[in-house]
Design an enzyme around this catalytic site. Structure first.
Site, PDB file in Angstrom:
ATOM      1  N   HIS A 278      -3.688  56.954  22.380  1.00 41.62           N
ATOM      2  CA  HIS A 278      -3.859  57.783  20.617  1.00 41.62           C
ATOM      3  C   HIS A 278      -3.858  56.511  19.063  1.00 41.62           C
ATOM      4  O   HIS A 278      -3.079  55.658  19.876  1.00 41.62           O
ATOM      5  CB  HIS A 278      -2.997  58.571  20.525  1.00 41.62           C
TER       6      HIS A 278
ATOM      7  N   CYS B  71       0.493  64.460  17.984  1.00 45.91           N
ATOM      8  CA  CYS B  71       1.336  65.462  19.368  1.00 45.91           C
ATOM      9  C   CYS B  71       2.146  65.241  19.976  1.00 45.91           C
ATOM     10  O   CYS B  71       3.164  64.064  19.343  1.00 45.91           O
ATOM     11  CB  CYS B  71      -0.454  65.385  20.110  1.00 45.91           C
TER      12      CYS B  71
ATOM     13  N   GLU C 246      -1.595  56.478  16.719  1.00 46.23           N
ATOM     14  CA  GLU C 246      -0.110  56.234  16.694  1.00 46.23           C
ATOM     15  C   GLU C 246       0.215  54.895  17.353  1.00 46.23           C
ATOM     16  O   GLU C 246       0.783  54.925  17.014  1.00 46.23           O
ATOM     17  CB  GLU C 246       1.058  57.578  16.788  1.00 46.23           C
TER      18      GLU C 246
ATOM     19  N   CYS D 137       2.883  61.603  21.465  1.00 48.72           N
ATOM     20  CA  CYS D 137       3.122  60.491  19.456  1.00 48.72           C
ATOM     21  C   CYS D 137       4.479  60.717  19.472  1.00 48.72           C
ATOM     22  O   CYS D 137       5.844  60.360  18.959  1.00 48.72           O
ATOM     23  CB  CYS D 137       1.831  60.594  19.187  1.00 48.72           C
TER      24      CYS D 137
END
Lengths: 157, 157
Positions: free
Chosen positions: A64, A94, A66, A97
């Protein structure tokens, strides 16, 4: 528009400025046919980490935006804690993260669009570090439109 | 002791067998002066991913044993979903790792020791994918002792 004062530089830079940088990252994801989410990490008015979603290209759910920004920022700093830093991300982090953000002890998270399906806030505020403050809705419509349009195009392909 | 039947091999291998493999990974972390947690991912009776905690060496909070095992297994498979796989990890996954497990849709998680501070189960079962089943306590005392002893030694250094 919210403004941020950076003690060490005296600069006053808006959250919108850095969210636009996160949006640039999201557009890089889009160009690679990835879900268009981008992130930057800022310290003292400077971007010290960038990332965009690469889960398809890397075949890796952990890729992801992040997560990559956290890794990049920690690499830049030479330490794994991001106290005094702000994460700007186009979509609400999410659970994964948010859990990573907890370990970094990052001071602020600023996100654009809410994620009603898997956003960390669905699970209460306990997922984040107690010292982390959260702001949302910065360029929220633009951030959301990018993702919505991506999935709409996917359905009609 | 719990036994697992693997449809595609006909083998019956115990969860203890694979937890011992996760413990081997934890010992690798210990040798590097990392919090001693290890993980393996198994499919059809075969280990397809391994990982141990490397947060200190990599200066990266995302370098948990499970995250590296997920990445390794996805790389082995050539796809990011781990349906039909089992994660064996010596200590209960944290929020970040549970969030990653959600995205992989992994079928089973078997862990040794509970983590009363940051274990995902503190936040209810919603962090995991609804199709993921969880077993805990496999070689739990051995897994817990490794971590407890590590921190005890750190305090007296």
């Amino acid at each position: 528009m919210k403004y941020v004062n950076f003690e060490d530089t005296g600069d006053t830079i808006s959250d919108e400025f850095f969210m636009k940088e996160a949006l640039k990252e999201a557009h890089k994801a889009l160009a690679g046919d990835e879900v268009p989410i981008g992130a930057v990490i800022v310290h003292g008015g400077r971007i010290i980490g960038r990332g965009h979603n690469l889960t398809e290209r890397l075949n890796d759910v952990t890729a992801h935006a992040e997560m990559q920004a956290f890794t990049a920022a920690a690499n830049y700093i030479g330490g794994k804690y991001l106290v005094g830093c702000t994460l700007y991300v186009t979509v609400e982090p999410c659970v994964m993260c948010a859990g990573a953000a907890y370990w970094t002890q990052i001071s602020r998270i600023v996100f654009g669009a809410k994620d009603p399906k898997r956003g960390f806030s669905l699970f209460g505020s306990g997922l984040l570090h107690p010292k982390t403050t959260v702001i949302n809705g910065i360029l929220g419509e633009e951030c959301a439109a990018l993702v919505t349009s991506f999935f709409r195009n996917k359905r009609t392909e």
